[in-house]
Design an enzyme around this catalytic site. Structure first.
Site, PDB file in Angstrom:
ATOM      1  N   VAL A  11       0.708  -1.450  -0.016  1.00 29.90           N
ATOM      2  CA  VAL A  11      -0.062   0.079  -0.042  1.00 29.90           C
ATOM      3  C   VAL A  11       0.863   1.206  -0.024  1.00 29.90           C
ATOM      4  O   VAL A  11       0.713   1.980  -0.688  1.00 29.90           O
ATOM      5  CB  VAL A  11      -1.028  -0.003   1.190  1.00 29.90           C
ATOM      6  CG1 VAL A  11      -1.586   1.316   1.230  1.00 29.90           C
ATOM      7  CG2 VAL A  11      -1.914  -1.280   1.193  1.00 29.90           C
ATOM      8  N   THR A 121      -5.228  -0.407   7.025  1.00 35.68           N
ATOM      9  CA  THR A 121      -6.563  -0.795   7.439  1.00 35.68           C
ATOM     10  C   THR A 121      -6.456  -0.654   9.285  1.00 35.68           C
ATOM     11  O   THR A 121      -5.773  -1.529   9.707  1.00 35.68           O
ATOM     12  CB  THR A 121      -6.969  -1.999   7.013  1.00 35.68           C
ATOM     13  OG1 THR A 121      -6.882  -1.780   5.415  1.00 35.68           O
ATOM     14  CG2 THR A 121      -8.361  -2.339   7.292  1.00 35.68           C
ATOM     15  N   LEU A 153      -6.617  -0.967  -3.181  1.00 37.64           N
ATOM     16  CA  LEU A 153      -5.953  -1.586  -4.274  1.00 37.64           C
ATOM     17  C   LEU A 153      -5.604  -3.217  -4.137  1.00 37.64           C
ATOM     18  O   LEU A 153      -5.924  -3.742  -2.979  1.00 37.64           O
ATOM     19  CB  LEU A 153      -4.740  -0.923  -4.551  1.00 37.64           C
ATOM     20  CG  LEU A 153      -3.605  -0.919  -3.318  1.00 37.64           C
ATOM     21  CD1 LEU A 153      -2.959  -2.357  -3.200  1.00 37.64           C
ATOM     22  CD2 LEU A 153      -2.574   0.189  -3.562  1.00 37.64           C
ATOM     23  N   ARG A 154      -5.861  -3.810  -5.266  1.00 38.87           N
ATOM     24  CA  ARG A 154      -5.782  -5.287  -5.365  1.00 38.87           C
ATOM     25  C   ARG A 154      -4.260  -5.395  -5.629  1.00 38.87           C
ATOM     26  O   ARG A 154      -3.786  -4.836  -6.579  1.00 38.87           O
ATOM     27  CB  ARG A 154      -6.438  -5.754  -6.282  1.00 38.87           C
ATOM     28  CG  ARG A 154      -8.223  -5.922  -6.034  1.00 38.87           C
ATOM     29  CD  ARG A 154      -8.725  -6.273  -7.331  1.00 38.87           C
ATOM     30  NE  ARG A 154      -8.714  -5.056  -8.283  1.00 38.87           N
ATOM     31  CZ  ARG A 154      -9.197  -5.301  -9.604  1.00 38.87           C
ATOM     32  NH1 ARG A 154      -9.738  -6.224  -9.705  1.00 38.87           N
ATOM     33  NH2 ARG A 154      -8.846  -4.222 -10.408  1.00 38.87           N
ATOM     34  N   ASN A 208     -14.534  -5.088   2.351  1.00 36.39           N
ATOM     35  CA  ASN A 208     -13.751  -6.167   2.436  1.00 36.39           C
ATOM     36  C   ASN A 208     -14.561  -7.601   2.981  1.00 36.39           C
ATOM     37  O   ASN A 208     -14.453  -8.383   2.451  1.00 36.39           O
ATOM     38  CB  ASN A 208     -12.480  -6.143   3.100  1.00 36.39           C
ATOM     39  CG  ASN A 208     -11.250  -5.728   2.175  1.00 36.39           C
ATOM     40  OD1 ASN A 208     -11.492  -5.508   1.127  1.00 36.39           O
ATOM     41  ND2 ASN A 208     -10.080  -5.231   2.807  1.00 36.39           N
ATOM     42  N   PHE A 249     -16.640 -10.901  -9.167  1.00 33.42           N
ATOM     43  CA  PHE A 249     -16.346 -11.326  -7.829  1.00 33.42           C
ATOM     44  C   PHE A 249     -16.963 -12.621  -7.217  1.00 33.42           C
ATOM     45  O   PHE A 249     -17.787 -12.626  -6.348  1.00 33.42           O
ATOM     46  CB  PHE A 249     -16.453 -10.398  -6.725  1.00 33.42           C
ATOM     47  CG  PHE A 249     -14.771 -10.163  -6.039  1.00 33.42           C
ATOM     48  CD1 PHE A 249     -13.855  -9.506  -6.668  1.00 33.42           C
ATOM     49  CD2 PHE A 249     -14.789 -10.698  -4.763  1.00 33.42           C
ATOM     50  CE1 PHE A 249     -12.862  -9.558  -5.999  1.00 33.42           C
ATOM     51  CE2 PHE A 249     -13.472 -10.653  -4.181  1.00 33.42           C
ATOM     52  CZ  PHE A 249     -12.385 -10.083  -4.869  1.00 33.42           C
ATOM     53  N   CYS A 260      -5.402  -9.176   2.938  1.00 34.89           N
ATOM     54  CA  CYS A 260      -6.506  -8.471   3.519  1.00 34.89           C
ATOM     55  C   CYS A 260      -7.667  -9.184   4.095  1.00 34.89           C
ATOM     56  O   CYS A 260      -8.228  -9.001   5.006  1.00 34.89           O
ATOM     57  CB  CYS A 260      -7.034  -7.550   2.383  1.00 34.89           C
ATOM     58  SG  CYS A 260      -5.891  -6.308   2.216  1.00 34.89           S
TER      59      CYS A 260
HETATM   60  C1  UDX Z   1      -8.453  -7.409  -1.473  1.00 32.38           C
HETATM   61  C2  UDX Z   1      -9.436  -6.278  -2.433  1.00 32.38           C
HETATM   62  O1  UDX Z   1     -10.083  -6.781  -3.374  1.00 32.38           O
HETATM   63  C3  UDX Z   1      -9.073  -5.134  -2.102  1.00 32.38           C
HETATM   64  O2  UDX Z   1     -10.104  -3.944  -2.680  1.00 32.38           O
HETATM   65  C4  UDX Z   1      -8.360  -4.628  -0.641  1.00 32.38           C
HETATM   66  O3  UDX Z   1      -7.980  -3.408  -0.475  1.00 32.38           O
HETATM   67  C5  UDX Z   1      -7.389  -5.628  -0.362  1.00 32.38           C
HETATM   68  O4  UDX Z   1      -7.909  -6.891  -0.357  1.00 32.38           O
HETATM   69  P1  UDX Z   1      -6.087  -8.443  -2.856  1.00 32.38           P
HETATM   70  O5  UDX Z   1      -6.109  -9.201  -1.449  1.00 32.38           O
HETATM   71  O6  UDX Z   1      -5.062  -7.984  -3.562  1.00 32.38           O
HETATM   72  O7  UDX Z   1      -7.306  -7.336  -2.584  1.00 32.38           O
HETATM   73  O8  UDX Z   1      -6.997  -9.598  -3.893  1.00 32.38           O
HETATM   74  P2  UDX Z   1      -8.254  -9.897  -4.598  1.00 32.38           P
HETATM   75  O9  UDX Z   1      -8.337  -9.923  -5.997  1.00 32.38           O
HETATM   76  O10 UDX Z   1      -9.505  -9.288  -4.014  1.00 32.38           O
HETATM   77  O11 UDX Z   1      -8.510 -11.427  -4.133  1.00 32.38           O
HETATM   78  C6  UDX Z   1      -8.320 -12.032  -2.830  1.00 32.38           C
HETATM   79  C7  UDX Z   1      -8.777 -13.359  -2.837  1.00 32.38           C
HETATM   80  O12 UDX Z   1     -10.012 -13.911  -3.138  1.00 32.38           O
HETATM   81  C8  UDX Z   1      -7.675 -14.292  -3.666  1.00 32.38           C
HETATM   82  O13 UDX Z   1      -7.306 -15.425  -2.966  1.00 32.38           O
HETATM   83  C9  UDX Z   1      -8.563 -14.576  -4.749  1.00 32.38           C
HETATM   84  O14 UDX Z   1      -8.377 -15.857  -5.368  1.00 32.38           O
HETATM   85  C10 UDX Z   1      -9.945 -14.827  -4.155  1.00 32.38           C
HETATM   86  N1  UDX Z   1     -11.301 -14.762  -5.131  1.00 32.38           N
HETATM   87  C11 UDX Z   1     -11.208 -13.596  -5.584  1.00 32.38           C
HETATM   88  C12 UDX Z   1     -12.267 -15.634  -5.332  1.00 32.38           C
HETATM   89  O15 UDX Z   1     -12.007 -16.672  -4.655  1.00 32.38           O
HETATM   90  N2  UDX Z   1     -13.043 -15.318  -6.042  1.00 32.38           N
HETATM   91  C13 UDX Z   1     -13.485 -14.175  -6.589  1.00 32.38           C
HETATM   92  O16 UDX Z   1     -14.469 -13.992  -7.247  1.00 32.38           O
HETATM   93  C14 UDX Z   1     -12.629 -13.201  -6.560  1.00 32.38           C
END
Ligand code: UDX
Length: 442
Positions: A11, A121, A153-154, A208, A249, A260
């Site tokens: 971040v 956070t 952010l992701r 989240n 999602f 996160c």
């Molecule tokens: C997340 C949030 O998206 C972001 O807004 C926040 O600030 C930080 O946490 P991140 O952890 O980088 O970001 O990843 P993200 O792409 O959101 O995926 C998180 C987890 O969920 C991953 O393990 C991913 O595989 C899983 N996921 C995501 C699913 O299983 N299914 C989905 O449809 C989407």
């Protein structure tokens, strides 16, 4: 604007680099000297697409500097951004020791009027604590305003998300400080949510927790689909066309990981508990995710009788593609389960291999350099991360390399119709299994 950023994790670093790229003068402060030297040379300490290039560009154009020295780092700063880590305590609550230290450092080493922006956070109410620490430690000639400005952010698309976010949330004590932070971001042209500090802090946790809920919900539906011989992909497609639900999602898989969702969901259960609210729904979301991450090893054990001495390929170790981050990755739990059952593992990840090795270790695990090598001579394969390289794999790799082509795909990487042309026994998430006419005997 002259801005300092404390903490150069995902971040802090991405925020600092992006703010310098929109023409602010940014100094990033970190206590780790080796990391700071690397960044000064334009090298990112984390794997994030496009980050190296953006660091180098802004360092060369003299808008971005890195230092371990607080006094130097805060010199002339109008805005100081706190982006230090908030790790998890044993009980799931957030450990605020780095946040408190950052507030003390700001009071000790900054000067003049400073807006302190919290990007980490933090539990609702933490910005009040930061304000108290600043007030208690402030020196003559200093004044502080506190602003909550959570980050969304992701990993893997962090620069894009920072430059093109859906919203910028600004929670402030006074209109003036909120407006100043709004101005800081004005070149980005992203909608603002101007609110009070507690609401801003809550927006982050609620977002989240809601996204994690979506994933656990869809994973539960996928488990029922498996039993009823329905197909989760058709189900989520049908659900997602309803605009109230939306199609993003909704991918079923082996559960969410990362820095996160696991941490923030547990912290929100704690935050609610602190005000005597038992957050039943979110507790279930967490339980569902734990079960989902453990599911593949159970299925494999049922299918093979026992896993003692079996050789298992694990494809993908990072918690999601395009990152080397291993925090709360499903692979950690899966490999732990395989080890416990006496299996040996051949693991591959295009980017996270070294990180994984340092965390998981080498007991019963060999790390190899390609998907094909990982599959070689194995009794079964587990797919844990949907890297393009894994999705694009020629399917005959499973039949040519494995002793027995038995595949458990935790990320639904392959089209079921395509698989039917191969002698592969294939199990995925929420979709009917593909079992060749003559099942393989392992
Ligand atoms: C997340 C949030 O998206 C972001 O807004 C926040 O600030 C930080 O946490 P991140 O952890 O980088 O970001 O990843 P993200 O792409 O959101 O995926 C998180 C987890 O969920 C991953 O393990 C991913 O595989 C899983 N996921 C995501 C699913 O299983 N299914 C989905 O449809 C989407």
């Amino acid at each position: 604007m002259n801005i300092s950023v404390i903490g150069t994790g995902y971040v802090g670093l991405v925020t600092g680099v992006c703010l310098s790229d929109i023409n602010h003068e940014v100094t990033c402060i970190d206590i780790d000297e080796a990391k700071v030297s690397k960044m000064q040379a334009g090298i990112s300490p984390i794997y994030e697409p496009g980050l190296d290039e953006l660091i180098l560009k802004n360092v060369q154009e003299n808008r971005l500097t890195f230092t371990t020295n607080h006094l130097e780092g805060f010199a002339g700063a109008e805005v100081v951004i706190i982006a230090v880590g908030t790790p998890q305590n044993q009980d799931g609550s957030a450990d605020l020791s780095y946040i408190k230290q950052a507030a003390r450092d700001i009071a000790q080493h900054s000067s003049g009027d400073v807006i302190v922006v919290t990007k980490s956070t933090v539990p609702v109410g933490t910005n009040d604590l930061i304000r108290d620490i600043l007030e208690d430690n402030k020196q003559d000639g200093q004044s502080f305003e506190v602003v909550s400005n959570p980050e969304f952010l992701r990993e893997g698309s962090a620069i894009y998300d920072t430059m093109n976010g859906d919203r910028i949330v600004i929670g402030s004590q006074t209109e003036e400080s909120g407006e100043k932070i709004k101005k800081m971001y004005s070149p980005l042209n992203i909608p603002y949510v101007m609110t009070d500090i507690h609401s801003a802090e809550m927006i982050k946790y609620a977002s989240n927790a809601y996204l994690a809920t979506k994933i656990s919900f869809v994973n539960e539906i996928s488990n029922i689909c498996e039993k009823l011989k329905a197909n989760i992909e058709d189900v989520t497609y049908g659900m997602g066309l309803d605009e109230r639900i939306g199609n993003r999602f909704l991918n079923a898989g082996i559960g969410y990981g990362g820095s996160c969702f696991p941490k923030d969901t547990k912290a929100l259960v704690q935050i609610a508990g602190n005000v005597d609210h038992k957050f039943d729904l979110l507790e279930s979301v967490i339980n569902v995710n734990n079960k989902q991450q453990a599911k593949q090893v159970e299925q494999l054990k049922d299918r093979l009788g026992n896993l003692q001495g079996k050789l298992i390929a694990v494809l993908g170790l990072a918690f999601k593609p395009n990152t080397d981050d291993m925090r709360e990755a499903a692979s950690l739990r899966v490999i732990e389960g395989l080890r416990r059952e006496g299996a040996n593992v051949q693991a591959y990840d295009p980017i996270a291999k070294e990180n994984a090795k340092s965390i998981i270790g080498t007991e019963q695990v060999t790390y190899v350099d390609s998907t094909r090598e990982a599959l070689r001579g194995t009794d079964a394969a587990l797919i844990l991360t949907e890297w393009d390289e894994i999705k694009d794999l020629e399917l005959d790799a499973f039949t040519l390399e494995m002793s027995n082509p038995l595949v458990y795909d935790g990320r639904n990487c392959y089209d079921l119709e395509r698989l039917k042309g191969y002698p592969i026994e294939y199990h995925s998430i929420g979709r009917p299994p593909v079992v060749p006419a003559v099942a393989h005997q392992v």
